[in-house]
Scaffold this motif. Structure first.
Motif, mmCIF file in Angstrom:
data_model
loop_
_atom_site.group_PDB
_atom_site.id
_atom_site.type_symbol
_atom_site.label_atom_id
_atom_site.label_comp_id
_atom_site.label_asym_id
_atom_site.label_seq_id
_atom_site.Cartn_x
_atom_site.Cartn_y
_atom_site.Cartn_z
ATOM 1 N N PHE A 44 12.551 0.529 -21.243
ATOM 2 C CA PHE A 44 11.252 0.782 -21.857
ATOM 3 C C PHE A 44 11.405 1.893 -22.879
ATOM 4 C CE2 PHE A 44 9.949 -1.320 -17.992
ATOM 5 C CZ PHE A 44 8.966 -2.172 -18.451
ATOM 6 N N ASP A 45 11.475 1.494 -24.118
ATOM 7 C CA ASP A 45 11.461 2.461 -25.209
ATOM 8 C C ASP A 45 10.029 2.569 -25.686
ATOM 9 O OD1 ASP A 45 14.252 2.939 -25.303
ATOM 10 O OD2 ASP A 45 14.526 1.029 -26.346
ATOM 11 N N PRO A 46 9.579 3.770 -26.011
ATOM 12 C CA PRO A 46 8.214 3.891 -26.522
ATOM 13 C C PRO A 46 8.007 2.983 -27.736
ATOM 14 C CG PRO A 46 9.102 6.047 -25.998
ATOM 15 C CD PRO A 46 10.238 5.064 -25.869
ATOM 16 N N LEU A 47 6.882 2.298 -27.735
ATOM 17 C CA LEU A 47 6.540 1.387 -28.831
ATOM 18 C C LEU A 47 5.902 2.152 -29.978
ATOM 19 C CD1 LEU A 47 4.807 -1.469 -26.800
ATOM 20 C CD2 LEU A 47 7.106 -1.490 -27.761
ATOM 21 N N PRO A 48 6.051 1.632 -31.188
ATOM 22 C CA PRO A 48 5.308 2.260 -32.286
ATOM 23 C C PRO A 48 3.811 2.060 -32.063
ATOM 24 C CG PRO A 48 6.460 0.270 -33.031
ATOM 25 C CD PRO A 48 6.846 0.495 -31.602
ATOM 26 N N VAL A 49 3.047 3.048 -32.426
ATOM 27 C CA VAL A 49 1.596 2.933 -32.297
ATOM 28 C C VAL A 49 1.038 2.365 -33.595
ATOM 29 C CG1 VAL A 49 1.308 4.731 -30.565
ATOM 30 C CG2 VAL A 49 1.325 5.350 -32.968
ATOM 31 N N PRO A 50 -0.159 1.805 -33.549
ATOM 32 C CA PRO A 50 -0.768 1.268 -34.769
ATOM 33 C C PRO A 50 -0.949 2.365 -35.820
ATOM 34 C CG PRO A 50 -1.996 0.590 -32.810
ATOM 35 C CD PRO A 50 -0.996 1.607 -32.363
ATOM 36 N N PRO A 51 -1.020 1.980 -37.085
ATOM 37 C CA PRO A 51 -1.246 2.978 -38.149
ATOM 38 C C PRO A 51 -2.497 3.814 -37.858
ATOM 39 C CG PRO A 51 -0.750 0.834 -39.085
ATOM 40 C CD PRO A 51 -0.915 0.623 -37.604
#
Length: 186
Positions: A20-27
């Motif tokens: 589980f790598d942190p996901l990019p968050v929405p802009p």
């Protein structure tokens, strides 16, 4: 007085063999790692996430600003508190407006092999944008970082969007619980 029972699910995920790598968050959004100076911001996000939800009926502190602050203090002072699995979501947008704290998640170590996610909440106007998924993934990565192989959470069965999200992320329902709540009639 009358008692009403709310159905809740315990859901668990085995982190072994997964990454589980942190996901990019929405802009426009940012995830902020735990820091004690952000306790009030977590409490604010928690209050605005739960105040009109069914969980505030089950756990009255979630429907009260002071109650949310006290709850955050209690969680952060627990012996098993996991800062690496505790995150705050902020909406910063594109302009100079004030930062809006719109999501929170806390992690607790229950035993040497089990952790619990506490009170994941996203404020209503920021739901269904990927913020909750990003918070949960960051928390799971934090639990992996400290070597905890299994994580559970509890969710009110009526919260279909949350149940679907947890299943999508790999959580499996392991138990059905019933929470008794006394209802006062005026």
């Amino acid at each position: 007085m009358s008692v009403n029972y709310f159905k809740r699910f315990r859901m668990e995920i085995d982190l072994r063999g997964r990454r589980f790598d942190p996901l990019p968050v929405p802009p426009g959004y940012r995830l902020l790692a735990w820091h004690p100076d952000r306790l009030a911001d977590h409490a604010e996000a928690k209050y605005f996430s739960f105040r009109h939800e069914i969980d505030a009926e089950l756990f009255t502190c979630l429907g009260d600003e002071i109650g949310c602050h006290k709850l955050m203090e209690e969680i952060s002072e627990k012996e098993g508190f996991v800062p690496e699995a505790t995150w705050l979501a902020a909406y910063v947008g594109d302009g100079p407006e004030r930062v809006e704290f719109c999501g929170t998640i806390q992690g607790i170590q229950v035993s040497s092999r089990l952790a619990g996610i506490q009170n994941i909440g996203i404020t209503p106007s920021h739901r269904r944008r990927g913020v909750g998924t990003a918070l949960i993934t960051a928390a799971l990565a934090g639990f992996q970082q400290v070597g905890l192989p299994r994580v559970y959470l509890e969710v009110t069965a009526q919260n279909d969007p949350a149940v679907r999200l947890y299943k999508h992320l790999g959580f499996q329902r392991t138990k059905t619980l019933y929470k008794a709540v006394e209802l006062a009639y005026s």
